[in-house]
Design a protein around this motif. Sequence first.
Motif, PDB file in Angstrom:
ATOM      1  N   GLY A 107       0.196   6.277  -8.346  1.00 50.77           N
ATOM      2  CA  GLY A 107       0.126   4.855  -8.718  1.00 50.77           C
ATOM      3  C   GLY A 107      -0.825   4.552  -9.866  1.00 50.77           C
ATOM      4  O   GLY A 107      -0.421   4.004 -10.895  1.00 50.77           O
ATOM      5  N   ASP A 156       4.095   6.789  -6.070  1.00 51.46           N
ATOM      6  CA  ASP A 156       3.617   8.172  -5.894  1.00 51.46           C
ATOM      7  C   ASP A 156       4.734   9.197  -6.033  1.00 51.46           C
ATOM      8  O   ASP A 156       4.567  10.231  -6.675  1.00 51.46           O
ATOM      9  N   ASP A 193       0.142   3.406 -13.759  1.00 52.15           N
ATOM     10  CA  ASP A 193      -0.429   2.151 -14.259  1.00 52.15           C
ATOM     11  C   ASP A 193      -1.084   2.376 -15.631  1.00 52.15           C
ATOM     12  O   ASP A 193      -0.858   1.621 -16.591  1.00 52.15           O
ATOM     13  N   GLY A 238      -3.590  -1.156  -1.527  1.00 47.45           N
ATOM     14  CA  GLY A 238      -3.861  -0.282  -2.673  1.00 47.45           C
ATOM     15  C   GLY A 238      -3.096  -0.644  -3.939  1.00 47.45           C
ATOM     16  O   GLY A 238      -3.648  -0.600  -5.042  1.00 47.45           O
ATOM     17  N   VAL A 239      -1.829  -1.037  -3.796  1.00 52.29           N
ATOM     18  CA  VAL A 239      -1.004  -1.329  -4.978  1.00 52.29           C
ATOM     19  C   VAL A 239      -1.449  -2.637  -5.661  1.00 52.29           C
ATOM     20  O   VAL A 239      -1.100  -2.893  -6.812  1.00 52.29           O
ATOM     21  N   GLY A 292       3.901   1.679  -2.754  1.00 50.52           N
ATOM     22  CA  GLY A 292       2.970   2.728  -3.169  1.00 50.52           C
ATOM     23  C   GLY A 292       3.640   4.097  -3.153  1.00 50.52           C
ATOM     24  O   GLY A 292       3.406   4.927  -4.030  1.00 50.52           O
ATOM     25  N   ASN A 346      -2.726  -2.614  -9.137  1.00 49.61           N
ATOM     26  CA  ASN A 346      -1.830  -2.402 -10.283  1.00 49.61           C
ATOM     27  C   ASN A 346      -1.899  -3.551 -11.296  1.00 49.61           C
ATOM     28  O   ASN A 346      -1.737  -4.718 -10.939  1.00 49.61           O
ATOM     29  N   THR A 398      -8.296  -0.772  -2.254  1.00 46.65           N
ATOM     30  CA  THR A 398      -8.066   0.454  -1.479  1.00 46.65           C
ATOM     31  C   THR A 398      -8.878   0.378  -0.182  1.00 46.65           C
ATOM     32  O   THR A 398      -9.577  -0.598   0.061  1.00 46.65           O
ATOM     33  N   SER A 435       0.852  -1.190   0.000  1.00 41.67           N
ATOM     34  CA  SER A 435       0.000   0.000   0.000  1.00 41.67           C
ATOM     35  C   SER A 435       0.888   1.241   0.000  1.00 41.67           C
ATOM     36  O   SER A 435       2.084   1.165  -0.242  1.00 41.67           O
ATOM     37  N   GLY A 436       0.261   2.396   0.323  1.00 42.18           N
ATOM     38  CA  GLY A 436       1.036   3.625   0.370  1.00 42.18           C
ATOM     39  C   GLY A 436       1.957   3.665   1.584  1.00 42.18           C
ATOM     40  O   GLY A 436       2.934   4.407   1.607  1.00 42.18           O
ATOM     41  N   GLY A 437       1.667   2.867   2.596  1.00 42.43           N
ATOM     42  CA  GLY A 437       2.471   2.903   3.813  1.00 42.43           C
ATOM     43  C   GLY A 437       3.167   1.598   4.145  1.00 42.43           C
ATOM     44  O   GLY A 437       3.981   1.539   5.070  1.00 42.43           O
TER      45      GLY A 437
HETATM   46  O1  KG4 Z   1      -3.996   0.795   0.679  1.00 40.85           O
HETATM   47  P1  KG4 Z   1      -4.112   2.168   0.148  1.00 40.85           P
HETATM   48  O2  KG4 Z   1      -5.398   2.567  -0.516  1.00 40.85           O
HETATM   49  O3  KG4 Z   1      -3.888   3.257   1.228  1.00 40.85           O
HETATM   50  C1  KG4 Z   1      -2.910   3.320   2.189  1.00 40.85           C
HETATM   51  O4  KG4 Z   1      -1.721   3.134   1.907  1.00 40.85           O
HETATM   52  O5  KG4 Z   1      -3.358   3.607   3.300  1.00 40.85           O
HETATM   53  O6  KG4 Z   1      -2.925   2.378  -0.879  1.00 40.85           O
HETATM   54  C2  KG4 Z   1      -2.722   3.589  -1.544  1.00 40.85           C
HETATM   55  C3  KG4 Z   1      -1.529   3.392  -2.477  1.00 40.85           C
HETATM   56  C4  KG4 Z   1      -1.072   4.699  -3.121  1.00 40.85           C
HETATM   57  O7  KG4 Z   1       0.317   4.773  -3.000  1.00 40.85           O
HETATM   58  C5  KG4 Z   1      -1.498   4.530  -4.579  1.00 40.85           C
HETATM   59  O8  KG4 Z   1      -0.678   5.217  -5.496  1.00 40.85           O
HETATM   60  C6  KG4 Z   1      -1.382   3.034  -4.745  1.00 40.85           C
HETATM   61  O9  KG4 Z   1      -1.886   2.511  -3.549  1.00 40.85           O
HETATM   62  N1  KG4 Z   1      -2.154   2.553  -5.900  1.00 40.85           N
HETATM   63  C7  KG4 Z   1      -1.589   2.040  -7.006  1.00 40.85           C
HETATM   64  C8  KG4 Z   1      -2.631   1.714  -7.904  1.00 40.85           C
HETATM   65  N2  KG4 Z   1      -3.817   2.042  -7.294  1.00 40.85           N
HETATM   66  C9  KG4 Z   1      -3.494   2.544  -6.074  1.00 40.85           C
HETATM   67  N3  KG4 Z   1      -0.300   1.820  -7.300  1.00 40.85           N
HETATM   68  C10 KG4 Z   1      -0.019   1.291  -8.501  1.00 40.85           C
HETATM   69  N4  KG4 Z   1      -0.968   0.969  -9.421  1.00 40.85           N
HETATM   70  C11 KG4 Z   1      -2.277   1.166  -9.161  1.00 40.85           C
HETATM   71  N5  KG4 Z   1      -3.197   0.833 -10.067  1.00 40.85           N
END
Ligand code: KG4
Length: 338
Positions: free
Chosen positions: A184, A171, A188, A275-276, A167, A279, A306, A140-142
């Motif tokens: 992200g 970003d 993609d 979130g990732v 993530g 992808n 997400t 994810s983002g974190g």
């Molecule tokens: O799990 P998440 O929704 O939120 C937290 O991290 O809390 O993840 C968000 C991350 C972001 O960095 C976003 O850019 C990434 O997921 N993300 C993607 C895609 N959709 C979301 N990264 C790559 N490809 C995608 N299609």
Amino acid sequence: MTIILGIESSCDDTSAAIICDGVICSNVVASQLVQDRYGGVVPELASRAHQQNIIPVVDQALKKANITKEELSAIAFTRGPGLLGSLLVGTSFAKGFSTALDIPLIDVNHLQAHVLAHFIKEDTEDTSQPKFPFLCLLVSGGNSQIIRINDFEKMEIIGQTIDDAAGEAFDKCAKVMGLPYPGGPVVDKLAKQGDADKFKFNKPRIANYDYSFSGLKTSFLYFLRDELKKDADFIEKNKEDLCASLQKTIVDILMDKLRLAAKDTQINEIAVAGGVSANSGLRNAFVDHAQKFGWNIHIPKFAYTTDNAAMVAITGYYKFLENDFCDKSVVPYARTSI
Ligand code: KG4
């Protein structure tokens, strides 16, 4: 019947969901478009938007599921990790609502919920859930972690990033290319029209099943800086190829370690979450690995990649079956592990 209301407010999505005996009945998500203007999540604004959204979102989740509040068995909420101000909104609402209805309150770890999203049933016939033990790549983002799941509550992190998350790499590199936040999904989309072998970026050499993405971010930045000196339009001319090559590198880094972990643990039941996991390059890599290495793969529906309350409700459901409730004095936590 066990009916769980799940509430998610850890970052910038306010979400409520109803799960009845493990089957999804509704999952409502209000995303906060306010953040897009600032190129990232502004904690103060996120908390205020949660305050505005939480009651309408819960109301809609109940209506969509055709459930009255009196029918609820328990309320599950995300306790952390996340932004404290955001978490406080969901936590306070859940406490108040469970007190008013006189039903149990269940605290949920957001990371555990991402993993257990694989147990959400679409209908009573759905038997696609992973079998224990399985490995889950949580990206994810974190977070970027490889987790061994032995049971609903028995999870063990066997590898994780020592710096940035996958993530974040998407970003931050997207930001350097002038693409909007979150980068992200944009990377993609552009990657689909690009040549993934056009540019080569270094992969980290890290021990065991751990990850590192900060080196890639820096080498990407320096590469662009050097190319821009030669041609000011370099990014514009090569956007698609840059995105495709970057995505391939991130996916390769993720899969190399996951493959190693699968081989060493001899587990071929493999899931992806976070979130990732939306992808397309990563999803394709999972399908490839299933064919080449006989993996039994579990890729979540887009709605569960997400942040969403369905994953909180399903985690709450399994905790409910164990009578694992929390006290009304519970406080959220910004940081925690699985
Ligand atoms: O799990 P998440 O929704 O939120 C937290 O991290 O809390 O993840 C968000 C991350 C972001 O960095 C976003 O850019 C990434 O997921 N993300 C993607 C895609 N959709 C979301 N990264 C790559 N490809 C995608 N299609």
